[in-house]
Each structure stands twice: as structure tokens, then as C-alpha cells.
Design a protein around this motif. Structure first.
Motif, PDB file in Angstrom:
ATOM      1  N   GLU A   6      31.283  38.613  34.264  1.00  0.00           N
ATOM      2  CA  GLU A   6      31.409  38.760  35.718  1.00  0.00           C
ATOM      3  C   GLU A   6      32.572  39.711  36.011  1.00  0.00           C
ATOM      4  N   ILE A   7      32.269  40.769  36.769  1.00  0.00           N
ATOM      5  CA  ILE A   7      33.320  41.687  37.221  1.00  0.00           C
ATOM      6  C   ILE A   7      33.306  41.639  38.746  1.00  0.00           C
ATOM      7  N   GLU A   8      34.384  41.163  39.323  1.00  0.00           N
ATOM      8  CA  GLU A   8      34.427  41.110  40.783  1.00  0.00           C
ATOM      9  C   GLU A   8      35.849  41.333  41.283  1.00  0.00           C
ATOM     10  N   PHE A   9      35.920  41.815  42.505  1.00  0.00           N
ATOM     11  CA  PHE A   9      37.193  42.001  43.188  1.00  0.00           C
ATOM     12  C   PHE A   9      37.180  41.093  44.399  1.00  0.00           C
ATOM     13  N   VAL A 136      30.216  40.062  49.251  1.00  0.00           N
ATOM     14  CA  VAL A 136      30.050  38.632  49.532  1.00  0.00           C
ATOM     15  C   VAL A 136      31.123  38.176  50.521  1.00  0.00           C
ATOM     16  N   LEU A 137      30.691  37.543  51.605  1.00  0.00           N
ATOM     17  CA  LEU A 137      31.616  36.936  52.562  1.00  0.00           C
ATOM     18  C   LEU A 137      31.552  35.421  52.385  1.00  0.00           C
ATOM     19  N   ASP A 138      32.700  34.803  52.116  1.00  0.00           N
ATOM     20  CA  ASP A 138      32.780  33.360  51.863  1.00  0.00           C
ATOM     21  C   ASP A 138      33.709  32.670  52.854  1.00  0.00           C
ATOM     22  N   HIS A 139      33.221  31.589  53.427  1.00  0.00           N
ATOM     23  CA  HIS A 139      34.063  30.703  54.242  1.00  0.00           C
ATOM     24  C   HIS A 139      34.066  29.361  53.524  1.00  0.00           C
ATOM     25  N   SER A 140      35.214  28.995  52.949  1.00  0.00           N
ATOM     26  CA  SER A 140      35.300  27.796  52.100  1.00  0.00           C
ATOM     27  C   SER A 140      36.148  26.704  52.745  1.00  0.00           C
ATOM     28  N   TYR A 152      33.574  41.347  45.926  1.00  0.00           N
ATOM     29  CA  TYR A 152      32.708  42.486  45.618  1.00  0.00           C
ATOM     30  C   TYR A 152      32.339  42.396  44.143  1.00  0.00           C
ATOM     31  N   GLU A 153      31.074  42.095  43.870  1.00  0.00           N
ATOM     32  CA  GLU A 153      30.583  41.934  42.493  1.00  0.00           C
ATOM     33  C   GLU A 153      29.975  43.248  42.033  1.00  0.00           C
ATOM     34  N   GLU A 157      33.789  48.363  36.405  1.00  0.00           N
ATOM     35  CA  GLU A 157      35.091  47.964  36.942  1.00  0.00           C
ATOM     36  C   GLU A 157      35.783  49.109  37.687  1.00  0.00           C
ATOM     37  N   GLU A 158      35.767  50.293  37.105  1.00  0.00           N
ATOM     38  CA  GLU A 158      36.519  51.415  37.676  1.00  0.00           C
ATOM     39  C   GLU A 158      35.955  51.863  39.022  1.00  0.00           C
ATOM     40  N   SER A 159      34.638  52.139  39.067  1.00  0.00           N
ATOM     41  CA  SER A 159      34.042  52.609  40.332  1.00  0.00           C
ATOM     42  C   SER A 159      34.020  51.478  41.360  1.00  0.00           C
ATOM     43  N   GLY A 160      33.868  50.232  40.884  1.00  0.00           N
ATOM     44  CA  GLY A 160      33.854  49.079  41.782  1.00  0.00           C
ATOM     45  C   GLY A 160      35.192  48.889  42.475  1.00  0.00           C
ATOM     46  N   LYS A 161      36.270  49.048  41.715  1.00  0.00           N
ATOM     47  CA  LYS A 161      37.620  48.895  42.281  1.00  0.00           C
ATOM     48  C   LYS A 161      37.878  49.962  43.338  1.00  0.00           C
ATOM     49  N   LYS A 162      37.453  51.194  43.042  1.00  0.00           N
ATOM     50  CA  LYS A 162      37.643  52.301  43.977  1.00  0.00           C
ATOM     51  C   LYS A 162      36.903  52.018  45.292  1.00  0.00           C
ATOM     52  N   ALA A 163      35.647  51.593  45.192  1.00  0.00           N
ATOM     53  CA  ALA A 163      34.843  51.317  46.392  1.00  0.00           C
ATOM     54  C   ALA A 163      35.439  50.162  47.195  1.00  0.00           C
ATOM     55  N   PHE A 164      35.947  49.145  46.493  1.00  0.00           N
ATOM     56  CA  PHE A 164      36.514  47.970  47.152  1.00  0.00           C
ATOM     57  C   PHE A 164      37.786  48.338  47.920  1.00  0.00           C
ATOM     58  N   LEU A 165      38.662  49.101  47.281  1.00  0.00           N
ATOM     59  CA  LEU A 165      39.913  49.505  47.933  1.00  0.00           C
ATOM     60  C   LEU A 165      39.637  50.415  49.134  1.00  0.00           C
ATOM     61  N   GLU A 166      38.636  51.282  48.997  1.00  0.00           N
ATOM     62  CA  GLU A 166      38.263  52.164  50.118  1.00  0.00           C
ATOM     63  C   GLU A 166      37.743  51.339  51.296  1.00  0.00           C
ATOM     64  N   LEU A 167      36.987  50.299  50.984  1.00  0.00           N
ATOM     65  CA  LEU A 167      36.438  49.423  52.028  1.00  0.00           C
ATOM     66  C   LEU A 167      37.571  48.706  52.784  1.00  0.00           C
ATOM     67  N   LEU A 168      38.521  48.137  52.028  1.00  0.00           N
ATOM     68  CA  LEU A 168      39.656  47.449  52.659  1.00  0.00           C
ATOM     69  C   LEU A 168      40.434  48.422  53.539  1.00  0.00           C
ATOM     70  N   ASN A 169      40.653  49.605  53.006  1.00  0.00           N
ATOM     71  CA  ASN A 169      41.402  50.632  53.718  1.00  0.00           C
ATOM     72  C   ASN A 169      40.696  51.027  55.022  1.00  0.00           C
TER      73      ASN A 169
END
Length: 198
Positions: A6-9, A136-140, A152-153, A157-169
Motif C-alpha cells: 500500500e502506497i498512500e499519502f 479518499v475523503l474520510d470522516h472518522s 491519496y492511494e 510513490e514519486e509521482s503520487g507525492k507530487k500530485a498530492f502536494l500540488e492538490l494541497l497547494n
């Protein structure tokens, strides 16, 4: 028994940020599905001490026992599907772990046949495809507490991290140090137990 990497941010969100992302990705309440995780460990928290986690997830009347343990990339997940009766016996502490799971836990240097249930966490989850992964949006809710989280699953790892950080930004969401759910559960559990000892 099934194994996968499992690779997720992940990033904790405020309620406002959570609802902003729901709007941005056109997610309404009907798209959220509920699942409950039941968390186990030894009495002395040997699994947690090895940065691993053991849970039963109940979703759509299906029960899966999962061990998550550190891997070179992401986490190694070992899954064992259980019947409702097997899950119930484990939850009640009436039966030992399946031998396949016992053997996998042994790779952590832990000898254990029976584990203790420490509590549960219920999540309302919505999923949407995003770029090369799954957003994935989680309300726990757990231990009289609630939190909101973005995961973000991905496969890479490398391209996933880039996309995730861009999304947050893009949405002006600050990067927050975010433990996984079982760590958040146990951290709060320990805190509450400590308060009771005072």
C-alpha cells in the motif's frame, strides 16, 4: 491469505477543508460508505511497538483481518478474509488468530496466538479517481472524538507525492503531520488511560 503493498499519502483536514473538497470533487453525502475497524494488539502493545497494526475491517457485512507492517516502499498488507462467526469469536477473545496471520506476525519477532481488542473506529468514506490514483475523503469517529482526513492511494510513490502536494497547494491546505488511523486511535486511547490514572 493475500498480500499487497500500500502506497498512500494522507493529511488531516479541518471540517471546512473537508467540505471544500467535497464541493470541488462533486461529492455528496450519498456517496459516503460506512466501515468499522476493530483494533487489536498484545497486552504489552508489541505490534504497535514494531510500527505495525492489526485490525478487522467490517464493510458491507464482509470481515477482513489485516496486518499492516513497514516495507521498503509503503506498507506491506496481509489480508485474511473471515466469516462473521470467525470475526465475532476474535472480537470476543474466544479464539486464537488464524495460523497464517500468526506466522506473519512472527516475522516481526512477536510470538502471539491471542490478541486483545482495544476498541473500534468508524469511518464514513467517499472515493474518487484522481490523476493516477484514488482520492479518499474520510470522516472518522472514535473514543468520543472525530477527525477529517484526505488520503491519496497510488501505485508510484514519486509521482503520487507530487500530485498530492500540488492538490494541497491548490486548495491552500497546509501539510500536517498525519499518523494513520490506528496510531491516532492508540495515541488517544493512551492519553485517555493516562488521564484516568491521575
Amino acid at each position: 491469505m493475500k498480500q499487497e503493498i500500500e502506497i498512500e499519502f494522507k493529511n488531516l483536514l479541518t471540517s471546512t477543508e473537508f467540505h471544500k473538497l467535497m464541493d470541488a470533487f462533486h461529492i455528496d453525502n450519498s456517496q459516503f460508505k460506512e466501515q468499522t475497524n476493530y483494533y487489536f494488539d498484545t497486552q504489552t502493545f508489541d505490534i504497535k511497538e514494531n510500527r505495525a497494526a492489526l485490525r478487522i475491517r467490517c464493510k458491507n457485512d464482509c470481515y477482513v483481518l489485516t496486518l499492516k507492517q513497514p516495507s521498503k516502499v509503503g506498507l506491506l498488507e496481509t489480508h485474511e478474509t473471515l466469516t462473521k462467526e470467525e470475526a465475532t469469536r476474535l472480537l470476543k477473545g474466544e479464539s486464537p488468530l488464524p495460523s497464517s496471520m500468526e506466522k506473519q506476525i512472527k516475522t516481526l519477532g512477536i510470538e502471539v496466538r491471542k490478541v486483545n481488542l482495544f476498541g473500534s473506529l468508524t469511518t464514513r468514506r467517499a472515493e474518487v479517481p484522481y490523476k493516477d490514483g484514488l482520492l479518499v475523503l474520510d470522516h472518522s469517529t472514535y473514543l468520543n472524538h472525530e477527525d477529517f482526513e484526505l488520503e491519496y492511494e497510488v501505485r508510484n510513490e514519486e509521482s503520487g507525492k507530487k500530485a498530492f502536494l500540488e492538490l494541497l497547494n491548490h486548495f491552500y491546505i497546509p501539510m500536517r503531520e498525519t499518523n494513520n488511523k490506528i496510531q491516532r486511535f492508540f495515541n488517544l486511547k493512551h492519553k485517555q488511560l493516562g488521564e484516568h490514572d491521575e
